[in-house]
Design a protein around this motif. Structure first.
Motif, mmCIF file in Angstrom:
data_model
loop_
_atom_site.group_PDB
_atom_site.id
_atom_site.type_symbol
_atom_site.label_atom_id
_atom_site.label_comp_id
_atom_site.label_asym_id
_atom_site.label_seq_id
_atom_site.Cartn_x
_atom_site.Cartn_y
_atom_site.Cartn_z
ATOM 1 N N VAL A 1 0.867 -1.175 0.000
ATOM 2 C CA VAL A 1 0.000 0.000 0.000
ATOM 3 C C VAL A 1 0.904 1.226 0.000
ATOM 4 C CG1 VAL A 1 -1.730 1.308 1.313
ATOM 5 C CG2 VAL A 1 -1.830 -1.197 1.278
ATOM 6 N N ILE A 2 0.609 2.171 -0.870
ATOM 7 C CA ILE A 2 1.337 3.441 -0.812
ATOM 8 C C ILE A 2 0.334 4.583 -0.631
ATOM 9 C CG2 ILE A 2 1.532 3.536 -3.378
ATOM 10 C CD1 ILE A 2 4.078 5.255 -2.895
ATOM 11 N N PRO A 3 0.356 5.199 0.557
ATOM 12 C CA PRO A 3 -0.537 6.340 0.756
ATOM 13 C C PRO A 3 -0.028 7.562 -0.018
ATOM 14 C CG PRO A 3 0.100 5.351 2.872
ATOM 15 C CD PRO A 3 1.024 4.820 1.813
ATOM 16 N N LEU A 4 -0.926 8.178 -0.770
ATOM 17 C CA LEU A 4 -0.598 9.407 -1.505
ATOM 18 C C LEU A 4 -1.573 10.500 -1.063
ATOM 19 C CD1 LEU A 4 -0.223 7.976 -5.140
ATOM 20 C CD2 LEU A 4 1.616 8.560 -3.545
ATOM 21 N N PHE A 5 -1.107 11.755 -1.148
ATOM 22 C CA PHE A 5 -2.043 12.849 -0.897
ATOM 23 C C PHE A 5 -3.108 12.853 -1.988
ATOM 24 C CE2 PHE A 5 1.622 14.965 1.381
ATOM 25 C CZ PHE A 5 1.024 14.917 2.627
ATOM 26 N N MET B 1 4.053 14.425 -6.728
ATOM 27 C CA MET B 1 4.815 14.038 -7.924
ATOM 28 C C MET B 1 6.004 13.159 -7.530
ATOM 29 S SD MET B 1 4.852 14.585 -11.238
ATOM 30 C CE MET B 1 4.494 16.129 -12.060
ATOM 31 N N LYS B 2 6.667 13.530 -6.437
ATOM 32 C CA LYS B 2 7.840 12.775 -5.975
ATOM 33 C C LYS B 2 7.399 11.387 -5.464
ATOM 34 C CE LYS B 2 11.644 13.430 -2.691
ATOM 35 N NZ LYS B 2 11.100 12.980 -1.387
ATOM 36 N N ASP B 3 6.331 11.366 -4.644
ATOM 37 C CA ASP B 3 5.826 10.089 -4.106
ATOM 38 C C ASP B 3 5.401 9.149 -5.239
ATOM 39 O OD1 ASP B 3 6.213 11.071 -1.569
ATOM 40 O OD2 ASP B 3 4.082 11.463 -1.157
ATOM 41 N N PHE B 4 4.830 9.743 -6.268
ATOM 42 C CA PHE B 4 4.311 8.966 -7.392
ATOM 43 C C PHE B 4 5.398 8.120 -8.063
ATOM 44 C CE2 PHE B 4 1.086 8.425 -10.669
ATOM 45 C CZ PHE B 4 -0.067 8.741 -9.995
ATOM 46 N N GLN B 5 6.637 8.656 -8.037
ATOM 47 C CA GLN B 5 7.738 7.974 -8.730
ATOM 48 C C GLN B 5 7.987 6.568 -8.152
ATOM 49 O OE1 GLN B 5 8.708 9.712 -11.522
ATOM 50 N NE2 GLN B 5 7.138 11.103 -10.685
ATOM 51 N N VAL B 6 7.591 6.361 -6.888
ATOM 52 C CA VAL B 6 7.764 5.047 -6.251
ATOM 53 C C VAL B 6 7.008 3.963 -7.040
ATOM 54 C CG1 VAL B 6 7.364 3.729 -4.106
ATOM 55 C CG2 VAL B 6 8.043 6.135 -3.983
ATOM 56 N N LEU B 7 5.936 4.389 -7.721
ATOM 57 C CA LEU B 7 5.108 3.422 -8.444
ATOM 58 C C LEU B 7 5.830 2.802 -9.640
ATOM 59 C CD1 LEU B 7 1.673 5.266 -8.313
ATOM 60 C CD2 LEU B 7 2.314 3.186 -7.083
ATOM 61 N N LYS B 8 6.918 3.456 -10.081
ATOM 62 C CA LYS B 8 7.652 2.957 -11.261
ATOM 63 C C LYS B 8 8.071 1.503 -11.097
ATOM 64 C CE LYS B 8 9.988 7.128 -12.854
ATOM 65 N NZ LYS B 8 11.204 7.844 -12.505
ATOM 66 N N GLU B 9 8.393 1.119 -9.850
ATOM 67 C CA GLU B 9 8.877 -0.247 -9.658
ATOM 68 C C GLU B 9 7.795 -1.309 -9.844
ATOM 69 O OE1 GLU B 9 9.550 -1.575 -5.299
ATOM 70 O OE2 GLU B 9 10.035 0.556 -5.301
ATOM 71 N N PHE B 10 6.535 -0.865 -9.999
ATOM 72 C CA PHE B 10 5.441 -1.836 -10.186
ATOM 73 C C PHE B 10 4.941 -1.894 -11.631
ATOM 74 C CE2 PHE B 10 5.529 -0.490 -5.825
ATOM 75 C CZ PHE B 10 5.542 -1.709 -5.158
ATOM 76 N N ILE B 11 5.643 -1.184 -12.531
ATOM 77 C CA ILE B 11 5.191 -1.135 -13.930
ATOM 78 C C ILE B 11 5.668 -2.388 -14.660
ATOM 79 C CG2 ILE B 11 5.346 0.107 -16.103
ATOM 80 C CD1 ILE B 11 5.650 2.688 -14.447
ATOM 81 N N GLN C 1 2.455 20.683 -2.083
ATOM 82 C CA GLN C 1 1.796 19.366 -2.047
ATOM 83 C C GLN C 1 1.905 18.675 -3.409
ATOM 84 O OE1 GLN C 1 -1.127 17.898 -0.055
ATOM 85 N NE2 GLN C 1 -0.910 19.116 1.766
ATOM 86 N N LYS C 2 1.833 19.478 -4.456
ATOM 87 C CA LYS C 2 1.928 18.914 -5.803
ATOM 88 C C LYS C 2 3.328 18.309 -6.009
ATOM 89 C CE LYS C 2 1.454 19.839 -10.669
ATOM 90 N NZ LYS C 2 1.110 20.720 -11.761
ATOM 91 N N GLU C 3 4.342 19.034 -5.547
ATOM 92 C CA GLU C 3 5.713 18.521 -5.695
ATOM 93 C C GLU C 3 5.889 17.225 -4.895
ATOM 94 O OE1 GLU C 3 8.183 21.899 -4.720
ATOM 95 O OE2 GLU C 3 7.520 22.906 -6.567
ATOM 96 N N THR C 4 5.305 17.199 -3.690
ATOM 97 C CA THR C 4 5.393 15.983 -2.861
ATOM 98 C C THR C 4 4.684 14.818 -3.552
ATOM 99 O OG1 THR C 4 5.357 17.366 -0.899
ATOM 100 C CG2 THR C 4 4.912 15.041 -0.556
#
Ligand code: URA
Length: 202
Positions: free
Chosen positions: A172-176, A192-202, A187-190
């Motif tokens: 589970v990855i909590p995102l704003f 965007m940065k948090d979102f990059q973690v999802l790359k490992e699941f592509i 918040q947008k920058e945070t």
């Protein structure tokens, strides 16, 4: 006659039919009197990434699709930043009908609609569930018995939290919530940065 196990599309259709006829929902009368649609979810039934928001807003209830207003455009921008499109992921909400005046979903509404979300998770069997906002974060972490459920989104955002679903291990990855990032650049920058973690699941 042999028992035929229904496919993912049939199972999703059964969920849709049940929600369309969910007369016991406190949001049913509001939906039908405004000619709104319930918003079941959209995307690939084989997605490895599943996004879970809160509840549909006006645009979503008018179109029957999740995240199709301003928050949705930001979600698309985030997806694009990791080279994904809507059809590569699955997007849904905990509550499937629009609460009046965009108020927060009530606990009885979350309890009523959550079993449908449970079923959707078991149908899609994602590797990672990205929660959008605190309502879906708390619900998912409590649902899977994570000790982190009592922590705040400001502490947990961007962290991968391992939990066990019925079908197996899931992160589970909590995102704003994108709506929170619409008017706040930090918040947008945070996000965007948090979102990059999802790359490992592509
Ligand atoms: N906000 C949500 O949480 N879900 C939507 O579908 C749209 C806006």
């Amino acid at each position: 006659m042999s028992d035929v196990v229904p496919g993912k599309t049939e199972q999703m259709r059964a969920i849709k039919d049940a929600i369309v006829n969910l007369k016991e929902s406190p949001l049913y009368e509001y939906r039908t009197s405004h000619n709104y649609y319930p918003v079941i979810g959209q995307g690939s039934h084989d997605a490895s990434i599943m996004f879970i928001g809160e509840a549909p807003g006006k645009n979503e209830a008018e179109q029957g699709r999740p995240f199709c207003g301003a928050s949705g455009r930001l979600l698309d921008e985030m997806l694009d930043s990791i080279n994904l499109k809507r059809e590569d992921v699955y997007v849904t909400n905990i509550v499937k009908d629009r609460p009046p005046d965009n108020r927060d979903p009530r606990s009885e509404e979350i309890e009523l609609y959550a079993p449908f979300l449970d079923q959707q998770i078991e149908i899609i069997q994602p590797e990672v569930i990205a929660t959008l906002g605190r309502f879906s974060m708390v619900w998912i972490l409590e649902r899977f018995g994570s000790p982190k459920a009592s922590q705040k989104i400001s502490q947990l955002h961007g962290q991968l939290i391992p939990v066990k679903a019925g079908y197996g291990d899931v992160m589970v990855i909590p995102l704003f919530h994108p709506a929170a990032a619409l008017y706040r650049q930090d918040q947008k920058e945070t996000l965007m940065k948090d979102f990059q973690v999802l790359k490992e699941f592509i």
